[in-house]
Design an enzyme around this catalytic site. Structure first.
Site: not given
Ligand code: COA
Length: 335
Positions: A115, A256, A286
């Site tokens: 990214c 980004h 993204n």
């Molecule tokens: N729909 C519904 N629920 C979902 C889901 C979806 N698409 N994806 C994950 N969940 C669930 C998880 O399983 C978790 O459930 P649990 O608590 O029972 O295990 C819950 O939602 C919370 O997940 P969590 O990982 O804590 O969510 P989050 O708030 O961290 O959001 C991302 C997840 C991926 C959106 C976030 O972590 C993120 O943006 N990460 C960084 C991405 C990034 O910057 N990448 C770098 C460049 S590529």
């Protein structure tokens, strides 16, 4: 001798036509629109058609850039392609693009920084201009994330989309324009948290790697989120401090687009009002190396950048890689 600066003199983008909405994803995995929008800011993303690869999107963007600027393929000295989804492992996607354009006087290469790839490529291209080694450099950010996304994995399939963007870099002797500063970083201790494990020399493709889904993106979302917030926010605010400018001096922040919550924290740390932040994650998700050139093009189309404006670019991605670039905007070429 006066220092030669590199300035962006053209910008173009390409978004594939196919739209994948949150509603459609609800039919594919256990998820819902409310969760996706509130956790990421994404409503829909674009996907390539079956016969399109990364070079095809990049070529469309470059042709548009040539149309806008009047620059021709034969004038290009260097083509740098930031991507983690090249058409194939080798040759470089830059070579495929060079041939398709008929850029007979160019050399080029691909650059892998996920990214942050566009920022790393932009600074690399600028260094070639500043040293006098090149006069016209195409810096492409292009990714076909749909090629490496597992559409049965709700943790990742909601996040990514496909797109390409390109800028033209040229020298300027006017000290008031161009790339003014950069802060770029790499920390491989994060490699375990975000990767595509198989297909390289460590774990070559086999029936087993396919069965184990190791050719898809793996992400530990929580771990990456934590580092991304800190990396984006510190890189974007540190570059202001180092150049003794404040959020008030910035016309627009083009970050980004990985997660709206990460962007909000970075903008807050810079002291920016929301109207100074380019956001298009709702439409495209993204798109990895493409987010920043696509964002820059949209900011121009919306009339949000004028000559003489300060623009800050920032990214965080796999590696980990991250950083920021400060630009003073100069005149764009037009036919
Ligand atoms: N729909 C519904 N629920 C979902 C889901 C979806 N698409 N994806 C994950 N969940 C669930 C998880 O399983 C978790 O459930 P649990 O608590 O029972 O295990 C819950 O939602 C919370 O997940 P969590 O990982 O804590 O969510 P989050 O708030 O961290 O959001 C991302 C997840 C991926 C959106 C976030 O972590 C993120 O943006 N990460 C960084 C991405 C990034 O910057 N990448 C770098 C460049 S590529």
């Amino acid at each position: 001798m006066k220092k030669m600066r590199a300035a962006i003199t053209g910008v173009a983008k390409y978004l594939p036509e196919r739209v994948l909405t949150n509603a459609e994803l609800e039919t594919m995995v256990e998820t819902n629109d409310e969760w996706i929008v509130s956790r990421t800011g994404i409503s829909e993303r674009r996907l390539v058609s079956k016969d399109q690869a990364t070079s095809d999107m990049a070529i469309e963007a470059i042709k548009d850039l040539f149309d806008q600027t009047g620059v021709t393929a034969g004038e290009i000295d260097v083509i740098i392609v930031a991507t983690v989804t090249p058409d194939m492992m080798f040759p470089a996607t830059a070579a495929i693009i060079q041939n398709a354009l008929g850029a007979k006087n160019a050399w080029g290469f691909d650059l892998s920084a996920a990214c942050s790839g566009f920022l790393f490529a932009l600074q690399t291209g600028a260094s070639l201009i500043e040293s006098g080694a090149a006069k016209k450099v195409l810096v492409v950010g292009a990714d076909t994330m749909s090629a490496i996304v597992d559409y049965t994995d709700r943790n990742t399939c909601i996040l990514f989309g496909d797109a390409a963007g390109v800028v033209l870099l040229e020298p300027t002797e006017d000290e008031n324009f161009g790339l003014m500063d950069h802060m770029l970083y790499i920390d491989g201790s994060g490699a375990h948290a975000l990767h595509q494990l198989a297909g390289g020399s460590r774990l070559p493709a086999s029936a087993e790697t396919v069965a184990n889904k190791q050719h898809f993106i793996y992400q530990d979302g929580k771990a990456v989120f934590k580092r991304a917030v800190e990396g984006m926010a510190s890189a974007s605010s540190d570059i202001l401090k180092r150049n003794q400018i404040s959020g008030d001096d910035i016309a627009i922040f083009v970050p980004h687009q990985a997660n709206k919550r990460i962007i909000d924290v970075a903008a807050q740390r810079m002291g920016l009002s929301p109207d100074k932040v380019l956001l298009n994650i709702d439409k495209y998700g993204n798109t990895t190396a493409a987010t920043i050139p696509v964002g820059l093009k949209e900011a121009l189309e919306e009339g949000r950048i004028k000559d003489g404006d300060y623009v800050v670019l920032a990214a965080f991605g796999a590696g980990y890689t991250w950083g920021s670039i400060l630009l003073k905007w100069g005149p764009i070429r037009s036919k």
